[in-house]
Motif scaffolding. Structure first.
Motif, PDB file in Angstrom:
ATOM      1  N   GLU A 294       0.831  -1.206   0.000  1.00  0.00           N
ATOM      2  CA  GLU A 294       0.000   0.000   0.000  1.00  0.00           C
ATOM      3  C   GLU A 294       0.865   1.254   0.000  1.00  0.00           C
ATOM      4  OE1 GLU A 294      -3.060  -0.051  -0.507  1.00  0.00           O
ATOM      5  OE2 GLU A 294      -3.610  -2.113  -0.049  1.00  0.00           O
ATOM      6  N   LEU A 295       1.934   1.228   0.798  1.00  0.00           N
ATOM      7  CA  LEU A 295       2.832   2.376   0.842  1.00  0.00           C
ATOM      8  C   LEU A 295       3.485   2.627  -0.516  1.00  0.00           C
ATOM      9  CD1 LEU A 295       4.761   2.234   4.248  1.00  0.00           C
ATOM     10  CD2 LEU A 295       3.499   4.175   3.317  1.00  0.00           C
ATOM     11  N   ALA A 296       3.958   1.560  -1.133  1.00  0.00           N
ATOM     12  CA  ALA A 296       4.598   1.693  -2.438  1.00  0.00           C
ATOM     13  C   ALA A 296       3.632   2.291  -3.454  1.00  0.00           C
ATOM     14  CB  ALA A 296       5.098   0.334  -2.912  1.00  0.00           C
ATOM     15  N   LYS A 297       2.379   1.796  -3.432  1.00  0.00           N
ATOM     16  CA  LYS A 297       1.380   2.286  -4.388  1.00  0.00           C
ATOM     17  C   LYS A 297       1.055   3.750  -4.129  1.00  0.00           C
ATOM     18  CE  LYS A 297      -1.433   0.836  -7.725  1.00  0.00           C
ATOM     19  NZ  LYS A 297      -1.057   1.678  -8.848  1.00  0.00           N
ATOM     20  N   LEU A 298       0.950   4.120  -2.848  1.00  0.00           N
ATOM     21  CA  LEU A 298       0.685   5.519  -2.509  1.00  0.00           C
ATOM     22  C   LEU A 298       1.812   6.423  -2.998  1.00  0.00           C
ATOM     23  CD1 LEU A 298      -0.823   5.537   1.101  1.00  0.00           C
ATOM     24  CD2 LEU A 298      -1.770   6.660  -0.911  1.00  0.00           C
ATOM     25  N   TYR A 299       3.046   6.031  -2.709  1.00  0.00           N
ATOM     26  CA  TYR A 299       4.194   6.832  -3.149  1.00  0.00           C
ATOM     27  C   TYR A 299       4.233   6.931  -4.674  1.00  0.00           C
ATOM     28  CZ  TYR A 299       6.268   6.609   1.554  1.00  0.00           C
ATOM     29  OH  TYR A 299       6.512   6.734   2.895  1.00  0.00           O
ATOM     30  N   MET A 317      11.497  -1.836  -4.121  1.00  0.00           N
ATOM     31  CA  MET A 317      12.686  -2.681  -4.076  1.00  0.00           C
ATOM     32  C   MET A 317      12.719  -3.548  -2.825  1.00  0.00           C
ATOM     33  SD  MET A 317      14.552  -2.537  -6.760  1.00  0.00           S
ATOM     34  CE  MET A 317      16.123  -3.168  -6.181  1.00  0.00           C
ATOM     35  N   LYS A 318      12.235  -3.023  -1.715  1.00  0.00           N
ATOM     36  CA  LYS A 318      12.227  -3.806  -0.479  1.00  0.00           C
ATOM     37  C   LYS A 318      11.365  -5.055  -0.663  1.00  0.00           C
ATOM     38  CE  LYS A 318      11.267  -3.567   4.476  1.00  0.00           C
ATOM     39  NZ  LYS A 318      10.824  -2.724   5.610  1.00  0.00           N
ATOM     40  N   ASN A 319      10.202  -4.884  -1.286  1.00  0.00           N
ATOM     41  CA  ASN A 319       9.322  -6.031  -1.532  1.00  0.00           C
ATOM     42  C   ASN A 319       9.946  -6.999  -2.525  1.00  0.00           C
ATOM     43  OD1 ASN A 319       6.400  -5.727  -0.289  1.00  0.00           O
ATOM     44  ND2 ASN A 319       7.099  -3.690  -0.809  1.00  0.00           N
ATOM     45  N   LEU A 320      10.512  -6.457  -3.604  1.00  0.00           N
ATOM     46  CA  LEU A 320      11.083  -7.311  -4.640  1.00  0.00           C
ATOM     47  C   LEU A 320      12.280  -8.092  -4.116  1.00  0.00           C
ATOM     48  CD1 LEU A 320      10.854  -4.738  -7.563  1.00  0.00           C
ATOM     49  CD2 LEU A 320       9.499  -6.824  -7.340  1.00  0.00           C
ATOM     50  N   VAL A 326       5.419  -8.320  -7.658  1.00  0.00           N
ATOM     51  CA  VAL A 326       4.183  -7.607  -8.012  1.00  0.00           C
ATOM     52  C   VAL A 326       4.479  -6.905  -9.341  1.00  0.00           C
ATOM     53  CG1 VAL A 326       2.516  -5.855  -7.313  1.00  0.00           C
ATOM     54  CG2 VAL A 326       3.645  -7.254  -5.566  1.00  0.00           C
ATOM     55  N   PRO A 327       3.762  -7.249 -10.412  1.00  0.00           N
ATOM     56  CA  PRO A 327       4.113  -6.735 -11.744  1.00  0.00           C
ATOM     57  C   PRO A 327       4.322  -5.230 -11.806  1.00  0.00           C
ATOM     58  CG  PRO A 327       2.453  -8.427 -11.957  1.00  0.00           C
ATOM     59  CD  PRO A 327       2.621  -8.193 -10.479  1.00  0.00           C
ATOM     60  N   TRP A 328       3.398  -4.440 -11.230  1.00  0.00           N
ATOM     61  CA  TRP A 328       3.554  -2.992 -11.345  1.00  0.00           C
ATOM     62  C   TRP A 328       4.777  -2.500 -10.585  1.00  0.00           C
ATOM     63  CZ3 TRP A 328       3.959   0.584  -7.556  1.00  0.00           C
ATOM     64  CH2 TRP A 328       3.475   0.279  -6.288  1.00  0.00           C
ATOM     65  N   LEU A 353      20.570  -3.083 -11.315  1.00  0.00           N
ATOM     66  CA  LEU A 353      19.280  -3.305 -10.638  1.00  0.00           C
ATOM     67  C   LEU A 353      18.785  -4.732 -10.891  1.00  0.00           C
ATOM     68  CD1 LEU A 353      16.496  -2.104  -9.389  1.00  0.00           C
ATOM     69  CD2 LEU A 353      15.816  -1.979 -11.771  1.00  0.00           C
ATOM     70  N   LEU A 354      18.795  -5.149 -12.153  1.00  0.00           N
ATOM     71  CA  LEU A 354      18.319  -6.485 -12.490  1.00  0.00           C
ATOM     72  C   LEU A 354      19.196  -7.558 -11.842  1.00  0.00           C
ATOM     73  CD1 LEU A 354      17.456  -6.018 -16.283  1.00  0.00           C
ATOM     74  CD2 LEU A 354      15.883  -6.055 -14.345  1.00  0.00           C
ATOM     75  N   THR A 355      20.506  -7.322 -11.821  1.00  0.00           N
ATOM     76  CA  THR A 355      21.425  -8.284 -11.192  1.00  0.00           C
ATOM     77  C   THR A 355      21.125  -8.403  -9.710  1.00  0.00           C
ATOM     78  OG1 THR A 355      23.130  -7.662 -12.795  1.00  0.00           O
ATOM     79  CG2 THR A 355      23.849  -8.883 -10.856  1.00  0.00           C
ATOM     80  N   ASP A 356      20.827  -7.266  -9.079  1.00  0.00           N
ATOM     81  CA  ASP A 356      20.484  -7.238  -7.652  1.00  0.00           C
ATOM     82  C   ASP A 356      19.238  -8.077  -7.383  1.00  0.00           C
ATOM     83  OD1 ASP A 356      20.065  -6.603  -4.995  1.00  0.00           O
ATOM     84  OD2 ASP A 356      19.353  -4.583  -5.375  1.00  0.00           O
ATOM     85  N   LEU A 357      18.257  -8.013  -8.296  1.00  0.00           N
ATOM     86  CA  LEU A 357      16.982  -8.699  -8.085  1.00  0.00           C
ATOM     87  C   LEU A 357      16.973 -10.143  -8.596  1.00  0.00           C
ATOM     88  CD1 LEU A 357      14.440  -5.884  -9.070  1.00  0.00           C
ATOM     89  CD2 LEU A 357      15.085  -6.629  -6.776  1.00  0.00           C
ATOM     90  N   SER A 358      17.967 -10.518  -9.360  1.00  0.00           N
ATOM     91  CA  SER A 358      17.924 -11.831 -10.020  1.00  0.00           C
ATOM     92  C   SER A 358      17.918 -13.001  -9.038  1.00  0.00           C
ATOM     93  CB  SER A 358      19.103 -11.981 -10.987  1.00  0.00           C
ATOM     94  OG  SER A 358      20.344 -11.914 -10.279  1.00  0.00           O
ATOM     95  N   SER A 359      18.418 -12.777  -7.806  1.00  0.00           N
ATOM     96  CA  SER A 359      18.441 -13.880  -6.836  1.00  0.00           C
ATOM     97  C   SER A 359      17.064 -14.150  -6.233  1.00  0.00           C
ATOM     98  CB  SER A 359      19.447 -13.580  -5.714  1.00  0.00           C
ATOM     99  OG  SER A 359      19.064 -12.409  -5.008  1.00  0.00           O
ATOM    100  N   THR A 360      16.148 -13.179  -6.349  1.00  0.00           N
ATOM    101  CA  THR A 360      14.820 -13.348  -5.752  1.00  0.00           C
ATOM    102  C   THR A 360      13.687 -13.272  -6.778  1.00  0.00           C
ATOM    103  OG1 THR A 360      14.758 -10.972  -5.232  1.00  0.00           O
ATOM    104  CG2 THR A 360      15.488 -12.469  -3.478  1.00  0.00           C
ATOM    105  N   ILE A 361      13.909 -12.622  -7.901  1.00  0.00           N
ATOM    106  CA  ILE A 361      12.852 -12.438  -8.898  1.00  0.00           C
ATOM    107  C   ILE A 361      13.282 -13.063 -10.226  1.00  0.00           C
ATOM    108  CG2 ILE A 361      11.467 -10.743 -10.165  1.00  0.00           C
ATOM    109  CD1 ILE A 361      10.844 -10.771  -7.197  1.00  0.00           C
ATOM    110  N   ASP A 362      12.595 -14.125 -10.639  1.00  0.00           N
ATOM    111  CA  ASP A 362      12.955 -14.821 -11.880  1.00  0.00           C
ATOM    112  C   ASP A 362      12.776 -13.941 -13.108  1.00  0.00           C
ATOM    113  OD1 ASP A 362      13.747 -17.297 -10.751  1.00  0.00           O
ATOM    114  OD2 ASP A 362      11.640 -17.867 -10.492  1.00  0.00           O
TER     115      ASP A 362
END
Length: 497
Positions: A294-299, A317-320, A326-328, A353-362
């Motif tokens: 909700e916070l992310a969407k509000l911001y 990024m914290k969630n990802l 979450v697609p959006w 950024l993508l390299t940072d997320l690759s361990s958690t987001i396929d």
């Protein structure tokens, strides 16, 4: 005086330790080991009970004297007598041991035992309810309210329950005030409304979490329904928020979240971005792990300056990073790194950024594959097939559907590191299936038509293609899949085998 030495390590002992012939250090080690042994035996006893092994009862009796206040022993013994594991079934002994588990255990055990006593109409429950009131165990107390609501309390003890609660109210017990208010609301009589409000307000002032939450809800509902006195209307929302925050401080976040959601959406109250953010942050700080979205969407929806854009990005990024796709959010984070902002306009930053997320987001791994395979329109001139296959295989190892699609394409066409293998390509497409997407359906049909990696099957091929062509939305949009399928069907029109 004769010198005494520790019987374990040999160190000289002081006078105060002679009685045991063991030094403090060795005693601690032995105590720790004993505790570990107890845990191991309990785990074994649990396994035996779960599997109905008769030796479970023997094991438990061996350690009961060892750990006389461990609720787990009594819980397992209760199950042994209940189910006849190693002993004859005896429901009285089963209940006796469960009462001990409730006595020594956590709130959950006490609540379950109180529930059992209440619903079975046992008079012993009166003592437990009184104890719960005195100890402030509101979870156990709420069991009584639920029993009232379901008319499960026998008439002969119902008045006794209420007498105990009223007695505790006289002692200024906030828990008792909350439970009496719940009772009155469950068995509602309009003439009792002033007392309900008085009980909840006083219980809230005494700090009871249930009373705080219920009083906040009461004030807020009166505000929404236009029932507040004129002099209280201006401060009605703030008053409800104060009590909702008081409940949140003690772990009950329900009403606070409800008010925050309404303020965010302008539902019955004035829409206020800053106030909604304040309430969501408060809820997050006091244990609401679901509020980040909700916070992310509000911001993101109200990102009018660099600070709010960065807050939206950081929250996404914290969630990802925690593996919550979450697609959006994923799209926002990517757009932020390529957009007009202090951190953006850099292909290197985007890849980082993508390299940072690759361990958690396929999805990030697949995007990196596209970049290094030279298939990305956002980042070019970074072709490296070795890196491309590294990230594609990582996503494939996780069973990611999109990775299967791209790997099927790799097998179908081959590259400098992977030999063509039509059977493997068809196998991956088939794992996804024609219902996965129209793109996959077309690839399966086209391979069937030309016997690539599979036997030729024109009837099945036509069936799949016809399903794509018959999709009304695709036909109206004249989509790529529709056009391809229509052309392929015309080519196969006169072929039947």
């Amino acid at each position: 005086m004769e010198m005494t030495f520790c019987r374990h390590c040999g160190i000289k002992l002081g006078v105060q330790q002679n009685e045991f012939n063991i030094c403090f250090s060795c005693k601690k080690i032995l105590d720790d080991r004993r505790e570990l042994e107890t845990e191991a035996i309990l785990a074994e006893a649990q396994r035996c009970v779960d599997n109905n092994f008769e030796n479970a009862y023997t094991l438990l009796m061996c350690i009961m004297d060892y750990v006389p206040t461990d609720y787990r022993v009594y819980d397992l013994l209760s199950k042994c007598y209940r189910d006849g594991i190693g002993v004859e079934k005896d429901f009285e002994k089963s209940e006796m041991y469960y009462s001990k588990a409730a006595q020594y255990g956590n709130d959950d055990y006490e609540v379950e035992y109180v529930r059992y006593l209440v619903y079975s109409g046992r008079r012993e429950s009166l003592d437990w309810i009184k104890k719960a009131c005195e100890d402030g165990k509101h979870a156990a107390i709420r069991t009584v309210a639920k029993a009232y609501a379901e008319n499960k309390i026998l008439d002969e003890v119902k008045d006794s329950y209420r007498a105990i609660i009223e007695e505790e109210i006289e002692k200024s017990n906030g828990y008792a005030m909350a439970i009496r208010a719940i009772d009155l609301m469950t068995n509602y009589d309009e003439s009792q409304q002033p007392r309900i409000e008085a009980l909840l307000k006083e219980g809230a002032l005494l700090g009871n979490v249930e009373a705080c939450d219920l009083y906040a809800e009461l004030v807020y509902n009166k505000l929404l329904n236009g029932e507040l006195p004129e002099e209280e209307k201006d401060n009605g929302l703030e008053n409800a928020i104060i009590w909702a925050k008081a409940a949140a401080l003690r772990g009950n976040l329900y009403t606070l979240r409800r008010i925050a959601d309404d303020i965010k959406d302008g539902n019955g109250v004035a829409q206020d971005f800053e106030k909604a953010v304040d309430l969501y942050v408060f809820a997050k700080d006091f244990g609401d792990d679901t509020v980040e979205n909700e916070l992310a969407k509000l911001y993101a929806d109200n990102a009018t300056d660099e600070d709010s854009k960065r807050k939206a990005f950081n929250t996404c990024m914290k969630n990802l990073r925690n593996g919550v796709y979450v697609p959006w959010m994923y799209a926002y984070a990517k757009d932020y790194m390529l957009g007009d902002n202090p951190d953006g306009n850099s292909k290197a930053n985007y890849v980082h950024l993508l390299t940072d997320l690759s361990s958690t987001i396929d999805h990030a791994s697949v995007d990196l594959y596209r970049i290094y395979a030279g298939r990305s329109s956002k980042v070019t001139a970074m072709k490296d097939i070795g890196m491309a296959m590294k990230y594609l295989n990582a996503a494939l190892d996780n069973g990611f559907d999109l990775a299967k699609y791209y790997m099927a394409d790799v097998y179908r066409n081959g590259n400098s590191l992977v030999m063509k293998d039509q059977k493997k390509a068809f196998k991956l497409y088939s794992e996804l299936g024609p219902d996965h997407s129209k793109t996959v359906a077309y690839e399966i049909a086209s391979m069937m038509a030309t016997a690539e990696g599979t036997e030729r099957n024109i009837p099945k091929c036509k069936e799949i293609l016809q399903k794509i062509v018959d999709d009304e939305a695709d036909r109206e949009e004249h989509s790529k899949e529709y056009v391809q399928a229509e052309i392929k069907l015309k080519q196969l029109k006169n072929i039947t085998v």
